[in-house]
Design a protein around this motif. Sequence first.
Motif, mmCIF file in Angstrom:
data_model
loop_
_atom_site.group_PDB
_atom_site.id
_atom_site.type_symbol
_atom_site.label_atom_id
_atom_site.label_comp_id
_atom_site.label_asym_id
_atom_site.label_seq_id
_atom_site.Cartn_x
_atom_site.Cartn_y
_atom_site.Cartn_z
ATOM 1 N N ALA A 17 0.831 -1.208 0.000
ATOM 2 C CA ALA A 17 0.000 0.000 0.000
ATOM 3 C C ALA A 17 0.861 1.251 0.000
ATOM 4 O O ALA A 17 0.584 2.211 -0.735
ATOM 5 C CB ALA A 17 -0.932 -0.011 1.204
ATOM 6 N N ALA A 18 1.905 1.252 0.813
ATOM 7 C CA ALA A 18 2.828 2.393 0.829
ATOM 8 C C ALA A 18 3.511 2.539 -0.525
ATOM 9 O O ALA A 18 3.686 3.663 -1.033
ATOM 10 C CB ALA A 18 3.861 2.212 1.939
ATOM 11 N N ASN A 19 3.891 1.415 -1.132
ATOM 12 C CA ASN A 19 4.497 1.455 -2.464
ATOM 13 C C ASN A 19 3.528 2.043 -3.486
ATOM 14 O O ASN A 19 3.936 2.761 -4.411
ATOM 15 C CB ASN A 19 4.918 0.057 -2.897
ATOM 16 C CG ASN A 19 6.064 -0.513 -2.076
ATOM 17 O OD1 ASN A 19 6.719 0.211 -1.323
ATOM 18 N ND2 ASN A 19 6.295 -1.807 -2.209
ATOM 19 N N ASP A 56 -6.595 -2.926 8.770
ATOM 20 C CA ASP A 56 -6.105 -2.003 9.795
ATOM 21 C C ASP A 56 -4.655 -1.592 9.536
ATOM 22 O O ASP A 56 -4.283 -0.433 9.738
ATOM 23 C CB ASP A 56 -6.229 -2.637 11.183
ATOM 24 C CG ASP A 56 -7.670 -2.726 11.650
ATOM 25 O OD1 ASP A 56 -8.530 -2.016 11.094
ATOM 26 O OD2 ASP A 56 -7.942 -3.523 12.573
ATOM 27 N N ALA A 57 -3.827 -2.541 9.096
ATOM 28 C CA ALA A 57 -2.426 -2.217 8.822
ATOM 29 C C ALA A 57 -2.312 -1.211 7.680
ATOM 30 O O ALA A 57 -1.468 -0.292 7.724
ATOM 31 C CB ALA A 57 -1.648 -3.492 8.491
ATOM 32 N N ILE A 58 -3.145 -1.358 6.669
ATOM 33 C CA ILE A 58 -3.104 -0.435 5.539
ATOM 34 C C ILE A 58 -3.666 0.925 5.930
ATOM 35 O O ILE A 58 -3.123 1.975 5.549
ATOM 36 C CB ILE A 58 -3.820 -1.052 4.328
ATOM 37 C CG1 ILE A 58 -2.984 -2.225 3.799
ATOM 38 C CG2 ILE A 58 -4.067 -0.008 3.238
ATOM 39 C CD1 ILE A 58 -3.603 -2.979 2.649
ATOM 40 N N ILE A 59 -4.742 0.934 6.701
ATOM 41 C CA ILE A 59 -5.269 2.206 7.199
ATOM 42 C C ILE A 59 -4.212 2.939 8.015
ATOM 43 O O ILE A 59 -4.015 4.158 7.869
ATOM 44 C CB ILE A 59 -6.544 1.974 8.031
ATOM 45 C CG1 ILE A 59 -7.718 1.600 7.111
ATOM 46 C CG2 ILE A 59 -6.898 3.212 8.854
ATOM 47 C CD1 ILE A 59 -8.981 1.213 7.851
ATOM 48 N N ASP A 60 -3.523 2.213 8.874
ATOM 49 C CA ASP A 60 -2.466 2.835 9.677
ATOM 50 C C ASP A 60 -1.364 3.417 8.804
ATOM 51 O O ASP A 60 -0.732 4.416 9.162
ATOM 52 C CB ASP A 60 -1.864 1.808 10.643
ATOM 53 C CG ASP A 60 -2.791 1.454 11.792
ATOM 54 O OD1 ASP A 60 -3.780 2.188 12.006
ATOM 55 O OD2 ASP A 60 -2.523 0.449 12.479
ATOM 56 N N ARG A 61 -1.138 2.789 7.649
ATOM 57 C CA ARG A 61 -0.028 3.199 6.776
ATOM 58 C C ARG A 61 -0.418 4.362 5.864
ATOM 59 O O ARG A 61 0.365 5.301 5.689
ATOM 60 C CB ARG A 61 0.411 1.998 5.935
ATOM 61 C CG ARG A 61 1.781 2.130 5.292
ATOM 62 C CD ARG A 61 2.904 2.038 6.313
ATOM 63 N NE ARG A 61 4.220 2.066 5.699
ATOM 64 C CZ ARG A 61 4.933 0.986 5.360
ATOM 65 N NH1 ARG A 61 4.440 -0.232 5.597
ATOM 66 N NH2 ARG A 61 6.122 1.107 4.835
#
Length: 347
Positions: A160-162, A212-217
Amino acid sequence: MTDNLFQPYALNNSLHLANRILMAPLTRCMSDAELVPTQEMADYYARRAGAGLIISEATIIRPDGQGYPNTPGLFTPAQIIGWRKVTDAVHNKGGKIFAQLWHTGRVAHPHFFNGQDVMAPSAVAVEGSVPRMRELTYVTPKAVTHDDIQQLIQDYSQAAANAIDAGFDGVEIHGANGYLIDQFLHHDSNHREDEYGGSPENMSRFALAVVDAIIDRIGHERTALRLSPGAYFNMAGDKRDRAVFDYILPQLERRHLAFLHIGIFDDAMEFDYLEGRVSDYVRKHYQQTLVGVGSYTPDHASAAIANERFDLIAIGRPFIANPDYVEKVRQGKTLTPYSDDMLSTLF
């Protein structure tokens, strides 16, 4: 009358769409040998920038997520640079584009990643062979360990960050259509007896952890999800699946996603354990932005939106045949029929 298809739509305070027509993710198998998007792909997407939002073809988050030839990735610097050419081309035409993040799970094949293990919730194989490479039959996957699960969550987050680094406006997590996340959500493919299986809460745990991990990122306003409550593709239905989706849909509503996207090839399909169509079932349990899909004509999509069955419509194969789909519909022009022959090239 299809006027409502051309109304602007605010996904949230930071993302506004010019119309309610989305280009659905369409696997084209046209990246290069290193799974890098090509200039031809950039041109292909740019020609479709009239959509309110393009959702990219499914894009793998790491090498062992690959289940089809020449599907692009988002895990190497070269792939990020390749996708930047695509997103720049779309943005230069005034469009918006999300990356669909993908791991195929038990329908991956070790041919694509040097004979390493195929990952899945449970060691339950799917029958058949790889599309476009029928000589490759599916293998029994490895049931992922807790360490594997934590690494997968991290890899989804990194992808997601990429995607943001590559210029995408957001991401859609592929949690549908019989692939990895969907495999955790259905009893046919999830036979686990630990905290990732058995009960609706446990079976939803991995999907929610990825969300949740992607939302956090990257933020909830840039995070979307595709779901298939009706098991129909590389998956057998089970009446117990209903309870899993009864649980996860309210959980997702609390996370204020950019949108939730139904995963179905034909929304006329009905499922006994959902008491009818998937779209009607999801709408009863999810009141935020919902994307419908599944062989809708413009007139039928317009009527469904008018009746508040969903808020946006994703169009698939007609976009392959009609790069200018939105303008043709707006002007009442005849659409070019889709043909499988069109899959041999990008135009």
